[in-house]
Design a protein around this motif. Structure first.
Motif, short mmCIF file in Angstrom:
data_model
loop_
_atom_site.label_atom_id
_atom_site.label_comp_id
_atom_site.label_asym_id
_atom_site.label_seq_id
_atom_site.Cartn_x
_atom_site.Cartn_y
_atom_site.Cartn_z
N PRO A 163 0.92 -1.18 -0.07
CA PRO A 163 0.09 0.18 -0.08
C PRO A 163 0.73 1.07 0.19
N SER A 164 2.00 1.20 0.66
CA SER A 164 2.86 2.34 0.27
C SER A 164 3.54 2.90 -0.90
N GLY A 165 3.36 1.82 -2.01
CA GLY A 165 3.96 1.91 -3.03
C GLY A 165 5.01 1.12 -3.52
N ARG A 166 5.74 0.88 -2.68
CA ARG A 166 7.02 0.13 -2.60
C ARG A 166 6.61 -1.33 -3.50
N MET A 185 4.24 -11.93 3.60
CA MET A 185 3.44 -10.63 3.84
C MET A 185 3.47 -10.18 5.36
N MET A 186 3.25 -11.25 6.19
CA MET A 186 3.29 -10.86 7.49
C MET A 186 4.90 -10.34 8.16
N LYS A 187 5.81 -11.01 7.49
CA LYS A 187 6.98 -10.61 7.83
C LYS A 187 7.37 -9.30 7.63
N LEU A 188 6.77 -8.86 6.44
CA LEU A 188 6.93 -7.44 5.98
C LEU A 188 6.32 -6.36 6.92
N GLY A 189 5.17 -6.99 7.85
CA GLY A 189 4.34 -6.12 8.70
C GLY A 189 3.05 -5.94 8.37
N TYR A 190 2.59 -6.70 7.47
CA TYR A 190 1.41 -6.87 7.14
C TYR A 190 0.52 -8.07 7.39
N ARG A 191 -0.44 -7.70 8.41
CA ARG A 191 -1.12 -8.99 9.28
C ARG A 191 -2.12 -9.47 8.40
N THR A 192 -2.26 -10.73 8.35
CA THR A 192 -3.35 -11.32 7.63
C THR A 192 -4.83 -11.07 8.01
N SER A 193 -4.91 -10.67 9.27
CA SER A 193 -6.06 -10.23 9.93
C SER A 193 -6.61 -8.88 9.32
N LEU A 194 -5.60 -7.95 8.71
CA LEU A 194 -5.99 -6.48 8.37
C LEU A 194 -5.65 -6.47 6.70
N TYR A 195 -4.94 -7.46 6.11
CA TYR A 195 -4.69 -7.34 4.75
C TYR A 195 -4.81 -8.59 4.12
N LEU A 225 1.66 -9.78 -7.04
CA LEU A 225 0.54 -9.58 -6.09
C LEU A 225 0.13 -8.57 -5.36
N ASN A 226 -0.92 -7.85 -5.16
CA ASN A 226 -1.15 -6.69 -4.61
C ASN A 226 -1.51 -7.09 -2.99
N VAL A 227 -0.95 -6.28 -2.09
CA VAL A 227 -1.39 -6.23 -0.54
C VAL A 227 -2.27 -4.99 -0.47
N GLU A 228 -3.43 -5.57 -0.14
CA GLU A 228 -4.80 -4.71 -0.06
C GLU A 228 -5.34 -4.85 1.54
N GLU A 229 -5.91 -3.82 1.84
CA GLU A 229 -6.46 -3.72 3.12
C GLU A 229 -7.85 -4.12 3.16
N LYS A 230 -8.21 -5.04 4.18
CA LYS A 230 -9.43 -5.59 4.18
C LYS A 230 -10.21 -4.62 4.62
#
Length: 234
Positions: A163-166, A185-195, A225-230
């Protein structure tokens, strides 16, 4: 002529007496020289002995007396200026003495506070107890499989657009478990409960089942793949 002969005879007769007197005078001169040398040697020894006495007097009597006078003048000066602490030997900085001084000053300060409270009939001051430090919660560390080299076979490159663009890229074996994408994805800081993860084109949520590999879910070529906010439900 007769008078000259008489004078000559007289001189000849007086010549032995003159030689004898000259012989007697020579030892007297040598004796005087020896006596003079003895006198010089005696005077030299006396001067050396006198010099030693003067040196011992200066070292043992005069010098300590001067040091004592100087010390008394220094003490009087510091007493007048209120800097008597300079007369002490002092303490080494950073040593245990500083800790002892700090503890003693703290103890004396607390004692004076207690005594003052007693005189005023006030309650004793309570010692503040610092709350225990909160232990940081241990974050779950996810271990990702080792990234294969570019020259390896059956390898696919996956790119995550955050989502930050990187955009981050990583290589995986096609036979790798599909769950590794969410772990990454979780190791990058994006939890599966939110993304969530979704494909780019056509856009659809990425479905992962236990035991499925990347190849099983359709990732057989390089994929973005896109990391999107739920969407949060009320």
């Amino acid at each position: 002529m007769a008078s000259r002969g008489v004078v000559g005879i007289f001189l000849l007769s007086a010549l032995p007496l003159l030689c004898l007197e000259l012989r007697r005078g020579k030892p007297d001169l040598e004796e005087e020289e020896k006596n003079e040398k003895r006198k010089k040697l005696v005077r030299k020894k006396q001067q050396e002995a006198q010099g030693e006495k003067v040196g011992r007097y200066i070292e043992n009597v005069l010098k300590p007396s001067q040091e004592m006078k100087l010390k008394k003048l220094e003490e009087r000066f510091y007493q007048m200026t209120g800097e008597t602490w300079k007369l002490s030997n002092g303490h080494k900085l950073g040593g245990d003495e500083d800790l002892e001084l700090d503890s003693e000053s703290q103890t004396s300060f607390e004692t004076s506070n207690r005594e003052a409270a007693k005189r005023r009939n006030l309650p004793m001051p309570l010692t503040r107890v610092s709350p225990p430090a909160e232990q940081p919660t241990k974050k779950e560390v996810l271990d990702l499989p080792e990234e294969p080299p570019e020259t390896a076979e059956e390898v696919v490159t996956v790119a995550l657009r955050c989502p930050s663009g990187r955009v981050l890229r990583r290589r995986f074996f096609k036979s790798c478990s599909s769950q590794v994408l969410f772990d990454w994805m979780m190791k990058l800081g994006y939890r599966t409960s939110l993304y969530s993860l979704s494909t780019s084109f056509p856009r659809r949520p990425l479905e992962v089942e236990g035991g499925w590999s990347l190849q099983d879910i359709g990732i057989t070529v390089d994929t973005v793949l896109n990391v999107e906010e739920k969407e949060q439900s009320n």
